[in-house]
Each structure stands twice: as C-alpha cells, then as structure tokens.
Design a protein around this motif. Sequence first.
Motif, PDB file in Angstrom:
ATOM      1  N   ARG A   1       0.838  -1.204   0.000  1.00 31.24           N
ATOM      2  CA  ARG A   1       0.000   0.000   0.000  1.00 31.24           C
ATOM      3  C   ARG A   1       0.872   1.253   0.000  1.00 31.24           C
ATOM      4  NH1 ARG A   1      -5.068  -0.250   3.574  1.00 31.24           N
ATOM      5  NH2 ARG A   1      -5.576  -1.559   1.828  1.00 31.24           N
ATOM      6  N   TRP A   2       1.937   1.263   0.835  1.00 31.30           N
ATOM      7  CA  TRP A   2       2.860   2.394   0.845  1.00 31.30           C
ATOM      8  C   TRP A   2       3.544   2.531  -0.509  1.00 31.30           C
ATOM      9  CZ3 TRP A   2       3.345   6.595   3.460  1.00 31.30           C
ATOM     10  CH2 TRP A   2       2.941   6.659   4.795  1.00 31.30           C
ATOM     11  N   ALA A   3       3.973   1.406  -1.069  1.00 29.28           N
ATOM     12  CA  ALA A   3       4.655   1.442  -2.371  1.00 29.28           C
ATOM     13  C   ALA A   3       3.745   2.054  -3.436  1.00 29.28           C
ATOM     14  CB  ALA A   3       5.096   0.037  -2.775  1.00 29.28           C
ATOM     15  N   MET A   4       2.474   1.677  -3.417  1.00 30.50           N
ATOM     16  CA  MET A   4       1.520   2.221  -4.403  1.00 30.50           C
ATOM     17  C   MET A   4       1.280   3.719  -4.184  1.00 30.50           C
ATOM     18  SD  MET A   4       0.910  -0.109  -6.522  1.00 30.50           S
ATOM     19  CE  MET A   4      -0.393   0.690  -7.417  1.00 30.50           C
ATOM     20  N   HIS A   5       1.187   4.139  -2.917  1.00 30.50           N
ATOM     21  CA  HIS A   5       0.999   5.569  -2.627  1.00 30.50           C
ATOM     22  C   HIS A   5       2.189   6.387  -3.123  1.00 30.50           C
ATOM     23  CE1 HIS A   5      -2.739   5.390  -0.492  1.00 30.50           C
ATOM     24  NE2 HIS A   5      -2.270   4.557   0.427  1.00 30.50           N
ATOM     25  N   ILE A   6       3.375   5.860  -2.910  1.00 26.43           N
ATOM     26  CA  ILE A   6       4.584   6.567  -3.346  1.00 26.43           C
ATOM     27  C   ILE A   6       4.629   6.638  -4.873  1.00 26.43           C
ATOM     28  CG2 ILE A   6       7.108   6.500  -3.353  1.00 26.43           C
ATOM     29  CD1 ILE A   6       6.742   5.076  -0.515  1.00 26.43           C
ATOM     30  N   MET A   7       4.230   5.550  -5.528  1.00 29.48           N
ATOM     31  CA  MET A   7       4.185   5.535  -6.992  1.00 29.48           C
ATOM     32  C   MET A   7       3.187   6.575  -7.501  1.00 29.48           C
ATOM     33  SD  MET A   7       5.401   4.151  -9.649  1.00 29.48           S
ATOM     34  CE  MET A   7       5.155   3.451 -11.239  1.00 29.48           C
ATOM     35  N   GLU A   8       2.040   6.675  -6.851  1.00 27.28           N
ATOM     36  CA  GLU A   8       1.042   7.678  -7.237  1.00 27.28           C
ATOM     37  C   GLU A   8       1.582   9.096  -7.028  1.00 27.28           C
ATOM     38  OE1 GLU A   8      -2.293   6.554  -4.844  1.00 27.28           O
ATOM     39  OE2 GLU A   8      -2.713   4.766  -6.055  1.00 27.28           O
TER      40      GLU A   8
END
Length: 103
Positions: A82-89
């Motif tokens: 979830r953190w990885a996806m937020h950072i990607m966004e």
Amino acid sequence: MREITRTGSIQHSIHLFRWMKNQKNYCARNDIYNMMIRLHARHNWTDQARGLFFEMQEWRCKPDAETYNALINAHGRAGQWRWAMHIMEDMLRAAVCICIFLL
C-alpha cells in the motif's frame, strides 16, 4: 559519505549525516538523500527511509526518479504494498521524469 554508506554501516552514516546537516554551509543534495534512503532500505528501516524522503523536501530538495525508486523498492521488499503504491502515485502526480532507454 559514499564510502561509509557502501560499507553498510548505518550508525556511522547516520552520525555523519547529522553532523553534515548541522554545518553552517549545509546544502541538501539528492545524491546524499538517495544514498541514505537506500542504506535504510537495506536494513529494512522503511519508516526511517520514508522520513528521509519527507525531510529532503523540507530542505527544498526535490525527489527525483532515483529517490522514488529507492523508496518504492524499500517498501516492496518489506511487503508494504500500500505504501509502495501511494509513493508511486505521488511520483506520477509530481510528474517525475521516468526515462526509458531502448537498446
């Protein structure tokens, strides 16, 4: 700094980095923050790596593709998707240039 982070000595790197930031002529640089984020990632200190990411922005140091990649990788390795996806966004919103080289 580069040599100390290469050896993987996180305590020495943190000590040196704090000393650097306390100098009167300190100027935040992406390469230093990127090294520190990668080092924290190697030690699975994802919260601290993320803290460095936000700290660099407080010093008016703009994260680049390498910064985002290091942080996404750190969270991915820790299974924090979830953190990885937020950072990607965030990376996409910031319109960070992602260079793709075709060979």
